[in-house]
Design a protein around this motif. Structure first.
Motif: not given
Length: 408
Positions: A228, A231-232, A237, A254
């Motif tokens: 996560l 990929h952020t 998205q 996050l």
């Protein structure tokens, strides 16, 4: 009437939200418990319709009230919401009354014609569609969602793409069976021009029965967190809906509010109008009232349960942990349904405190309701078939079971 705690005049946005808002930012509305599937981890134990479901006119009155309260949008689920005969009528009514709709579906009713309607100007950008998919392959998905459900979901995604619907969501409940498929899920989302949405497995509803077998292992929690973050950070998205704020104890938080919003900024309305503090805690202990008794706004603003949740929290034993300000003690529903104290650690605490708590004495709360189908159907997941098979006698496994040879 119970008075709300006095809101501080300064502080971060998260600290302000902890004292609640005059209206929820969004709410979840389970329109029906009827469902064509029998997912092993269904948090609302859906299957059979409740005959007391709100009528079409009662549902429209709720939408009117949400419009007056200026609720941004409503997450509609179930059960399978599209099974309700008036679902499309209610969706149009909400759109025409400036209440955005995000609905979750297994895709069974997303035909080419319905997909064209969702992509049309009639929906005016007020509608978001989330297709549930819990495996990037049929083998993994159908294990928990039932045979054929993978193909149904992909067919719905294809219909939406062909109709020109912009930015459908693929909604994934993360389990130990699919954590290794995160890249494959992302590839599927890219293939259909969709956005990937990952959510946490909660041990509520039927999910309580399979949580021990399905919840991610500690090393998979780290794998999920690292994925996560990667990929952020690069602008992709990938949505999480604040499902994983317990992972913040690994280090950096996050994106999102990173707090439990139960009764503060979110809640749930069930098919008969009962209002619960949390979408993942459909249990009598979290029942705030029924909107048929004076309306939703009355429940939201005056419920003693909601006022209690909006009062300053001590944090209990977790407050002594150096990571408390990051994870805020984790998920209330996950603690409750695993028999842990609400002011204790999350059962999946990444610092290991949850494992220690789970090893101690605890009482698992009994379910307060179950809408599962009375008899298994052909849609029953492989997992449930394995878990519910009749016990096999020792003798059936081995004709020599129990035989002790004479040693003399």
């Amino acid at each position: 009437m119970t008075l709300a705690p006095e809101r501080p005049q300064t502080g971060s946005l998260v600290q302000q939200f902890e004292y609640g808002l005059d209206a929820p930012i969004c709410l979840t509305w389970e329109l029906t418990y009827a469902c064509n599937l029998e997912c092993a981890h269904c948090l609302s134990s859906s299957g059979r319709r409740d005959p007391r479901e709100l009528s079409t006119e009662q549902c429209k009155a709720v939408i009117d009230e949400l419009q007056r309260m200026q609720v941004f949008y409503v997450n509609i689920g179930g059960g399978e919401p599209t099974i309700r005969p008036d679902f499309w009528e209610l969706l149009e009514y909400a759109v025409h009354h400036q209440v955005g709709v995000k609905f979750s579906t297994n895709g069974v009713r997303i035909t080419p014609e319905r997909a064209a309607f969702l992509a049309s100007p009639a929906c005016n950008g007020y509608v978001d569609v989330q297709i549930s998919l819990d495996g990037a392959t049929a083998e993994v998905n159908d294990y928990v969602r039932g045979p054929g459900s993978y193909d149904t979901a992909l067919r719905a995604l294809q219909n939406l793409q062909d109709a020109g619907f912009a930015d459908a969501k693929i909604s994934v409940v993360c389990t130990r069976e699919n954590i290794g498929q995160l890249d494959e899920f992302k590839a599927l989302a890219d293939r259909f021009g969709a956005t990937l949405r990952l959510t946490r497995l909660r041990p509520s509803g039927r999910g309580a029965d399979v949580w021990d077998e399905l919840h991610p292992l500690p090393e998979q929690q780290r794998e999920l967190y690292d994925w996560l973050m990667a990929h952020t950070a690069d602008g992709e998205q990938v949505l999480t809906g604040d499902s994983f704020f317990h992972l913040a104890a690994f280090g950096e938080s996050l994106p999102g509010l990173n707090l439990c919003g139960a009764g503060r900024v979110v809640c749930l309305i069930d098919p008969i109008g009962d209002v619960y503090a949390c979408p993942f805690a459909i249990h009598d202990n979290f029942l705030a009232g029924n909107l048929l008794d004076g309306g939703f706004q009355k429940v939201w603003q005056t419920s003693p349960l909601f006022q209690e949740l909006r009062a300053p929290q001590t944090g209990g034993a977790c407050a002594k942990c150096q990571f408390y300000d990051s994870c805020r003690g984790g998920c209330m529903a996950a603690k409750f349904f695993t028999g842990l104290p609400l002011d204790g650690p999350d059962p999946e605490c990444v610092q290991g405190y949850g494992e220690h708590a789970l090893a101690g004495d605890r009482t698992i709360p009994a379910a307060s309701q179950d809408h599962s189908k009375t008899n298994p159907t052909r849609n029953q997941p492989v997992m449930l078939q394995l878990l519910t098979r009749p016990p096999v006698s020792d003798c059936a496994e081995s004709p020599l079971a129990g035989f002790v040879p004479d040693q003399t």
